[in-house]
Each structure stands twice: as C-alpha cells, then as structure tokens.
Design an enzyme around this catalytic site. Structure first.
Site, short mmCIF file in Angstrom:
data_model
loop_
_atom_site.label_atom_id
_atom_site.label_comp_id
_atom_site.label_asym_id
_atom_site.label_seq_id
_atom_site.Cartn_x
_atom_site.Cartn_y
_atom_site.Cartn_z
N SER A 1 0.87 -1.19 0.00
CA SER A 1 0.00 0.00 0.00
C SER A 1 0.90 1.23 0.00
O SER A 1 1.52 1.56 1.02
CB SER A 1 -0.90 0.01 1.23
OG SER A 1 -1.77 -1.09 1.22
N LYS B 1 -7.27 1.64 -2.42
CA LYS B 1 -6.81 1.24 -1.08
C LYS B 1 -6.82 2.44 -0.14
O LYS B 1 -7.19 2.31 1.03
CB LYS B 1 -5.40 0.65 -1.16
CG LYS B 1 -4.82 0.23 0.20
CD LYS B 1 -5.69 -0.79 0.91
CE LYS B 1 -5.21 -1.10 2.33
NZ LYS B 1 -3.97 -1.88 2.36
N LYS C 1 0.52 5.64 8.02
CA LYS C 1 1.12 5.80 6.69
C LYS C 1 0.05 5.92 5.62
O LYS C 1 0.11 6.78 4.74
CB LYS C 1 2.05 4.62 6.41
CG LYS C 1 2.70 4.60 5.04
CD LYS C 1 1.99 3.68 4.06
CE LYS C 1 2.07 2.24 4.48
NZ LYS C 1 1.44 1.33 3.49
#
Length: 308
Positions: free
Chosen positions: A109, A184, A252
């Site tokens: 990701s 995502k 993140k």
C-alpha cells in the site's frame, strides 16, 4: 473496466515462475498459498525467509535482483513507498536484472503518484506493471480471503489474476495503473472512520453504565453492524491490541490519503481527525498496537477505559 469472467490464459502463462519479495505478516501466508497451489516461488525478504516457506518448496534467493532474474512475475509486499522504490530500483534491485515481457505486481500500500512513476520507469525496460494493494489484514492473508484492488492494463491483469485467486476472494480491476492504490486509500479512510465510530459508541456505552460486550452484540443485529464492529469491537472489549494491522501502517495510509487530497483539492476533515487520534496513540507508545487501539486515545480524553 470489467474483466472477463473466465479468461483464457495462454499456455506459456499457465504456471509461470513467481517471485515474492517481502515475507512479513502478510507476505508469508500469501506466498504460502502460491506454493500450496503448485507454483514455483522464488523468495526474498530483508527480514529473512521463513523456514516454513522453504520447507514447503520455496526457493530462497540472495536479493531482489536474484528473484527478478529467475521469476516471470515478481510480487512485492513491503511496508511503504520508499521500500518499494528500493526493491525495484535500489542496489541489487529488480530493475537491474529483469527482462522485457515480465510483470511486476506491487501488492504493498503506497503512493498512487509514485506507483505511476514506478510503472513508467519499468515500462522503458519492456516490463508490465500492476498495482494490487489488499485489504483483510493478517486474518485475510492466512485465509486467502483478501480483497485485492487492481490497477493496470486488462490483458496484464488477466495474466496475473490466477495468482490473485490463490490469495484472495474479491478481486477487482478498478482502472489503469495507480487506480488500485487510490482504491486502497479510500478503503483505509473508511476503515479508520469506522474504527473511530465503534470506539466512540462503545466508550459512551461503557461510561454510561452499559455492558459494552452486550451493546456490541445488540448492535451487530442492526444497521450499525460492520466487520469493524464485529472484529475490532471485540478487540476493544477484550483489550486485545496485538496486531493485526499496526497503527503505524494505518498512519502511513492516512498520510497518503491526506497528501493526495491536498494534491487534488479535496478536504477530508474526519480523516484528519482519525489521523490525530492515531498520532496520540503513537505518542503514548502505541505505534505497534493494532489499529483498533485508536480507542485508547479516546479513552484518554474521557479518563475512562472500556471494561473499567
């Protein structure tokens, strides 16, 4: 873009040699499913190669370059954008040995912007690229039930889809390269805000004197039900915050959401709030907690813990 339901895979691609780089919490079981399906899998990970994978027939490699020289399809599953860049273009990297006609599939990701850049750089070498980040966490990786969100050319997607089918259930080609990563990011916004909502609801119920376990059970029968309420609500009630999916990784992902939002001119106020709650957890030593541990930041504000 709707892929064909039953693609015809050319014989030369039916049992390709697979490289798998990144064998952590997620990558280890994902690579294991490919081995169990009969694929020849070349393995590399900075953290070492799990013994169970080599015992299952996986072939240990000395570097990312070694993997790329031997495999037809190279899968990467590493934590963040700089790690993918290092694997693809750093010292002893994939790009140093990969041949034209091969495919890189990044299941990490990472930044959608960087993803497009990486694909363009590899295209100059005649290498095809699919971004295919996943959702489902360690549980989904072990059960081969991951949701896989893909970006790339349809023909390339169809070539690697049989691999995805060994690791996941809900597999969707969203659009061109980068579309998987955008999806995502959207997924991680929804998950974070659901965690925050469940945490607020159970905290309020507990502070008001109700049994949070029974409140959760009641809510699971109604419109408020969700996988987050089911799985992470239970973690909050039982105080089990071992990952799972670490807070630092969700931080993140929300950084990617917020930076992308700035780039395209979109305001994401509740995403920013969720990130601040994760930041509070990290400040209290919780970077390694499961992301359901966001509830602890709200508990600090309330001076009350669920189950107290």
């Amino acid at each position: 873009m709707t892929p064909t339901k039953n693609p015809v895979i050319p014989p030369e691609h039916q049992m390709e040699k697979i490289g798998f780089i990144g064998l952590g919490i997620m990558g280890n079981p994902m690579a294991g499913h490919l081995l169990a399906a009969g694929y020849q899998v070349f393995l590399y990970s900075q953290g070492g190669i799990p013994a169970e994978l080599t015992a299952a027939g996986g072939l240990a490699c000395a570097s990312s370059a070694d993997v790329a020289s031997k495999a037809d399809v190279i899968i990467t599953m590493v934590p963040d954008t700089p790690h993918v860049e290092a694997v693809l273009f750093g010292e002893n990297s994939v790009s140093s040995t990969i041949a034209a006609g091969k495919v890189v599939v990044d299941m990490s990701s990472i930044s959608p912007v960087a993803t497009k850049e990486f694909a363009a750089r590899l295209a100059k070498q005649g290498v095809q690229y699919v971004d295919a980040p996943v959702s489902g966490g360690e549980v989904g990786a072990k059960a081969a039930s991951l949701t896989i969100m893909c970006g790339g050319e349809e023909a390339v997607f169809e070539r690697v889809k049989p691999l995805f089918e060994k690791m996941g259930k809900n597999i969707t080609l969203v659009g061109d390269v980068g579309a998987g990563q955008i999806t995502k990011v959207a997924n991680q916004i929804i998950v974070a805000l659901n965690i925050e909502a469940v945490a607020e609801a159970l905290l309020l119920a507990a502070k008001a004197g109700a049994d949070p376990a029974r409140v959760r059970q009641a809510l699971m029968g109604g419109f408020a039900n969700s996988r987050v309420l089911e799985v992470h609500g239970e973690r909050m009630v039982k105080r089990t915050f071992n990952p799972g999916f670490r807070i630092e990784l969700h931080q993140k992902d929300l950084n990617l959401a917020l930076s992308t939002a700035r780039a395209v001119g979109v305001s994401l106020p509740n995403t920013a709030t969720a990130q601040e709650l994760f930041n509070s957890c990290a400040a209290h030593g919780g970077s390694q907690w499961d992301h359901s541990g966001m509830v602890r930041a709200l508990e600090k504000l309330a001076n009350f813990e669920i189950g107290q």
